[in-house]
Design a protein around this motif. Structure first.
Motif, short mmCIF file in Angstrom:
data_model
loop_
_atom_site.label_atom_id
_atom_site.label_comp_id
_atom_site.label_asym_id
_atom_site.label_seq_id
_atom_site.Cartn_x
_atom_site.Cartn_y
_atom_site.Cartn_z
N SER A 40 19.09 -63.32 -13.18
CA SER A 40 19.51 -62.23 -12.31
C SER A 40 18.56 -62.13 -11.11
O SER A 40 17.35 -62.18 -11.27
CB SER A 40 19.45 -60.94 -13.13
OG SER A 40 19.73 -59.84 -12.32
N GLY A 41 19.13 -61.98 -9.91
CA GLY A 41 18.30 -61.96 -8.70
C GLY A 41 17.93 -60.55 -8.27
O GLY A 41 18.52 -59.56 -8.72
N ALA A 42 16.94 -60.46 -7.37
CA ALA A 42 16.56 -59.17 -6.77
C ALA A 42 16.89 -59.18 -5.28
O ALA A 42 17.40 -58.20 -4.73
CB ALA A 42 15.08 -58.89 -6.96
N SER A 43 16.60 -60.30 -4.61
CA SER A 43 16.94 -60.40 -3.19
C SER A 43 18.24 -61.20 -3.10
O SER A 43 18.25 -62.40 -2.88
CB SER A 43 15.82 -61.10 -2.42
OG SER A 43 15.61 -62.40 -2.90
N HIS A 156 9.69 -59.11 -4.33
CA HIS A 156 9.20 -59.61 -5.62
C HIS A 156 7.80 -59.11 -5.94
O HIS A 156 7.32 -59.26 -7.06
CB HIS A 156 9.21 -61.15 -5.65
CG HIS A 156 10.59 -61.72 -5.67
ND1 HIS A 156 10.83 -63.06 -5.58
CD2 HIS A 156 11.81 -61.13 -5.79
CE1 HIS A 156 12.14 -63.28 -5.62
NE2 HIS A 156 12.75 -62.12 -5.74
N GLN A 165 8.57 -63.71 1.00
CA GLN A 165 8.74 -63.60 -0.45
C GLN A 165 8.05 -64.69 -1.29
O GLN A 165 7.45 -64.39 -2.31
CB GLN A 165 10.24 -63.60 -0.75
CG GLN A 165 10.63 -63.35 -2.19
CD GLN A 165 12.15 -63.25 -2.32
OE1 GLN A 165 12.73 -62.22 -2.05
NE2 GLN A 165 12.79 -64.32 -2.75
N GLU A 166 8.14 -65.95 -0.84
CA GLU A 166 7.63 -67.03 -1.70
C GLU A 166 6.87 -68.08 -0.91
O GLU A 166 7.44 -68.74 -0.04
CB GLU A 166 8.80 -67.71 -2.43
CG GLU A 166 9.57 -66.75 -3.30
CD GLU A 166 10.93 -67.30 -3.72
OE1 GLU A 166 11.08 -68.53 -3.83
OE2 GLU A 166 11.84 -66.48 -3.93
N GLU A 207 7.67 -63.79 -10.05
CA GLU A 207 7.79 -65.21 -10.37
C GLU A 207 6.45 -65.84 -10.73
O GLU A 207 6.30 -67.06 -10.75
CB GLU A 207 8.46 -65.94 -9.21
CG GLU A 207 9.86 -65.36 -8.95
CD GLU A 207 10.63 -66.05 -7.84
OE1 GLU A 207 10.04 -66.88 -7.11
OE2 GLU A 207 11.82 -65.77 -7.71
N ASP A 244 9.89 -69.49 1.31
CA ASP A 244 11.14 -68.72 1.33
C ASP A 244 10.80 -67.34 1.89
O ASP A 244 10.18 -66.52 1.21
CB ASP A 244 11.72 -68.59 -0.09
CG ASP A 244 13.01 -67.76 -0.09
OD1 ASP A 244 13.49 -67.41 1.01
OD2 ASP A 244 13.53 -67.46 -1.19
N ASP A 314 19.97 -69.83 1.60
CA ASP A 314 20.17 -69.24 0.27
C ASP A 314 21.17 -68.08 0.39
O ASP A 314 22.37 -68.25 0.15
CB ASP A 314 18.81 -68.78 -0.26
CG ASP A 314 18.88 -67.94 -1.53
OD1 ASP A 314 19.94 -67.90 -2.15
OD2 ASP A 314 17.85 -67.32 -1.91
N LEU A 337 20.51 -74.01 -0.89
CA LEU A 337 19.90 -73.65 -2.16
C LEU A 337 21.00 -73.62 -3.22
O LEU A 337 22.11 -73.15 -2.95
CB LEU A 337 19.24 -72.27 -2.07
CG LEU A 337 18.20 -72.03 -3.17
CD1 LEU A 337 16.93 -72.82 -2.88
CD2 LEU A 337 17.84 -70.56 -3.31
N HIS A 367 15.73 -71.23 -9.57
CA HIS A 367 15.79 -70.16 -10.58
C HIS A 367 16.16 -68.85 -9.89
O HIS A 367 16.37 -68.82 -8.68
CB HIS A 367 14.41 -70.03 -11.24
CG HIS A 367 13.34 -69.59 -10.27
ND1 HIS A 367 12.16 -69.02 -10.65
CD2 HIS A 367 13.30 -69.65 -8.91
CE1 HIS A 367 11.44 -68.74 -9.59
NE2 HIS A 367 12.10 -69.11 -8.52
N ARG A 368 16.18 -67.74 -10.64
CA ARG A 368 16.26 -66.40 -10.06
C ARG A 368 14.97 -65.66 -10.39
O ARG A 368 14.22 -66.06 -11.29
CB ARG A 368 17.46 -65.60 -10.63
CG ARG A 368 18.83 -66.18 -10.37
CD ARG A 368 19.14 -66.49 -8.93
NE ARG A 368 18.99 -65.45 -7.95
CZ ARG A 368 19.98 -64.91 -7.23
NH1 ARG A 368 21.23 -65.32 -7.42
NH2 ARG A 368 19.75 -64.00 -6.31
N SER A 369 14.73 -64.56 -9.71
CA SER A 369 13.48 -63.84 -9.97
C SER A 369 13.49 -63.17 -11.34
O SER A 369 12.44 -62.99 -11.95
CB SER A 369 13.20 -62.84 -8.86
OG SER A 369 14.33 -62.04 -8.60
O1 LIG Z 1 15.40 -65.59 -3.03
C1 LIG Z 1 15.32 -66.43 -3.92
O2 LIG Z 1 15.38 -67.61 -3.63
C2 LIG Z 1 15.23 -66.02 -5.35
C3 LIG Z 1 14.56 -66.94 -6.31
O3 LIG Z 1 13.23 -67.20 -6.03
O4 LIG Z 1 14.95 -64.68 -5.56
P1 LIG Z 1 16.06 -63.73 -6.22
O5 LIG Z 1 16.41 -64.33 -7.53
O6 LIG Z 1 15.43 -62.40 -6.31
O7 LIG Z 1 17.24 -63.75 -5.28
#
Ligand SMILES: O=C(O)[C@@H](CO)OP(=O)(O)O
Ligand SMILES: [Mg+2]
Length: 431
Positions: A40-43, A156, A165-166, A207, A244, A314, A337, A367-369
Motif C-alpha cells: 500500500s502506498g502513501a504518495s 515518508h 522522498q527517496e 522505507e 525519487d 511514477d 516505474l 515496492h510500496r512504502s
Molecule cells: O513513491 C514511491 O515510489 C513509493 C515507493 O517508494 O512510495 P509510495 O508507496 O508511498 O507511493
C-alpha cells in the motif's frame, strides 16, 4: 486436472506501517498452496487503480480491508474455482470483467491483485519452476542493481527530514548482486556512524532510510558521498545516486514548495535545480522529478536531462498502459516505474512492461512504502529483465526479504546469473 483452483481465501493482515492490508491464499486441486500479500502506498498517483478501504467508524481498524476480503471470498473465488491456475490472462480478465469499472473501484485493486499474484505463484509451484522463471521464461538471468533508499524524506518521514522522498544509492560498479548488496549494507552502516558523529538523528522513515533534519535537499547527497568513501568505495565510479523527489507532493499552484530551503520554484527553476544536482553528483536516475499534474514541464525536463540520465515516471504513469503510451508518444520521459498495485493485475503489469521495453524505455520495479514480507517483485524484476529495482534500505524485514530473495535467485542461477550493472540504466549507456 491437478492445476485447477480448488479454493481461494483472503484475510486481513497488517502491513509494515501497521495498517490493514490483504493477503490471499490459493489452493490447487493437487494440494499446492500459495500466498500473496498486497502492499500500500502513501504518495499515490491520482490515477492509480482503487485500493478498497472500509469506512467503519465503529471499528479500531476503520480503514480496514474487510470489504475487499469479502469481495475475494464471496464474489471472485466462486468464479475462479475449477479454472486452470496457469491461465493467468484468463483469470485476470475474468476479474477485470467482474469488476466492470475502469479503475477496479468496485471489487478493489487490492482484492484483485492479491488473487492475481497468489494464482501466479501457485501456478509456478505446479509447474515446478522458480517464480522468476515461470514468469520470465528459460532465459531470465539478469540480476538488478538494487537502488537502496538510505535517506528518507517527504511524506515518508512525516515531513521532518528532506523535502525529497527517496535518496538512493545505486551500486552499479559491483560484479554481482551479492557484492552490490554487501556494499549497500556497508554504506548504510557508515552513514549511520556519520550521522551520529554529526549529531543527527538516526531515526528511520517508512522505507528504512535515515531521516535527519537536513539543511537542504542537496545535503543528503553530500552525506551519502562521505558514507560511500568511508565504506572504502568510490563515488561515481562504483556507486552512483538515484532520487525519487515524489514531486506531486510538493506541487502547489504551479510551483514546487521546498520547505527545507524556504523556496517556491517555478517548473523551469526546478529543472535547473536538478541540472545542478546532476552537475555536482553522480545522479543517474530521477523519478517523479516533476508532478503528475505538470505534464508539459516533463517535456522540458526530458529535453534538458533526458539524454544524460534515466527519467522515471511514477505518479504520472501509474503503470497504466494507456498513459505510458501517451508519455512515449509525447516523449516526456524515458522510463516507467513498475508497481503491480497501481494497475491491479499481473497481466496488465506485464503488458505495460512489454510496451515500454519494446519502445526502448526503462522499467524500474518498485515496492510500496507500506509493504508485506512478500517478495513477488524480486522475481518479477528478474523475469522481465528490468535490470534495476528499488525496495528500500538494507534494513527492516519487509525490505530485506526482497533483497534476500534476489540473493537466492543469484545463487540458484550460479555462473549463469548476470549482474545488470550500469547498463541497467537507460542513459547514458544505451544512447
Ligand atoms: O513513491 C514511491 O515510489 C513509493 C515507493 O517508494 O512510495 P509510495 O508507496 O508511498 O507511493
Ligand atoms: Mg515514486
Amino acid at each position: 486436472m491437478q492445476e485447477k483452483i480448488a479454493s481461494i481465501k483472503a484475510r486481513e493482515i497488517l502491513d509494515s506501517r501497521g495498517n490493514p492490508t490483504i493477503e490471499v491464499d490459493c489452493l490447487l486441486e493437487c494440494g499446492i498452496i500459495a500466498r500473496a500479500g498486497v502492499p500500500s502506498g502513501a504518495s499515490t498517483g491520482s490515477k492509480e487503480a482503487i485500493e478498497l478501504r472500509d469506512n467503519d467508524k465503529k471499528r479500531f481498524f476503520g480503514k480496514g480491508v474487510l470489504q475487499a476480503v469479502k469481495n475475494v471470498n464471496e464474489i471472485i473465488a466462486p468464479k475462479l474455482i475449477g479454472l486452470n491456475a496457469t491461465k493467468q490472462k484468463q483469470i485476470d480478465s475474468i476479474m477485470i470483467e467482474l469488476d466492470g469499472t475502469p479503475n477496479k473501484a468496485k471489487l478493489g485493486a487490492n482484492a484483485i491483485l492479491g488473487v492475481s499474484l497468489a494464482v501466479a505463484r501457485a501456478a509456478s509451484y505446479f509447474s515446478n519452476l522458480p517464480l522468476y522463471q515461470y514468469l520470465g521464461g528459460p532465459n531470465a538471468n539478469l540480476l538488478p542493481v538494487p537502488c537502496m533508499n538510505i535517506m528518507n524524506g517527504g511524506i515518508h518521514a512525516n515531513w521532518q527530514g528532506a523535502d525529497f522522498q527517496e535518496f538512493m544509492i545505486a551500486p552499479y560498479g559491483a560484479n554481482t548482486f551479492k557484492e552490490a548488496y554487501e556494499w549497500c549494507s556497508e554504506i548504510y552502516q557508515a552513514l549511520k556512524s556519520l550521522l551520529k558523529e554529526k549529531g543527527y538523528s538516526v531515526g528511520v522513515g517508512d522505507e528504512g532510510g535515515f531521516a535527519p533534519l537536513v539543511k537542504s535537499n542537496e545535503e543528503p547527497f553530500e552525506l551519502m558521498s562521505k558514507a560511500i568513501e568511508n565504506a572504502g568505495l568510490k563515488v561515481g565510479e562504483q556507486v552512483g545516486f538515484a532520487l525519487d523527489t515524489a514531486a506531486s507532493e510538493l506541487y502547489k499552484d504551479g510551483k514546487y514548495i521546498l520547505r527545507r530551503e524556504k523556496k517556491e520554484l517555478e517548473p523551469t527553476k526546478m529543472v535547473k535545480y536538478y541540472e545542478k544536482i546532476v552537475n555536482n553528483f553522480p545522479l543517474i536516475l530521477l523519478e517523479d522529478g516533476l508532478a503528475e499534474y505538470d505534464w508539459d514541464s516533463w517535456k522540458i525536463l526530458n529535453k534538458v536531462l533526458g539524454e544524460k540520465i534515466e527519467l522515471v515516471g511514477d505518479d504520472i504513469f501509474v503503470t497504466n498502459l494507456e498513459i505510458v503510451k501517451r508519455g512515449i508518444s509525447e516523449n516526456i520521459a524515458n522510463s516507467v516505474l513498475i508497481k503491480l498495485n497501481q494497475i491491479g493485475t499481473l497481466s496488465e503489469t506485464l503488458d505495460t512492461v512489454k510496451y515500454a521495453q519494446n519502445s526502448k524505455w526503462g522499467t524500474f520495479v518498485s515496492h510500496r512504502s507500506g509493504e508485506t514480507t512478500d517478495s513477488f517483485i524480486s522475481d518479477l524484476t528478474v523475469a522481465i529483465g528490468a535490470g534495476h529495482l528499488k525496495t528500500g534500505a538494507p534494513a527492516r524485514g519487509e525490505r530485506v526479504e526482497k533483497y534476500n530473495q534476489l540473493l537466492r535467485i543469484e545463487e540458484e542461477l550460479g555462473k549463469y546469473a548476470k549482474y545488470a550493472g550500469k547498463n541497467a540504466f537507460i542513459r547514458p549507456i544505451r544512447s
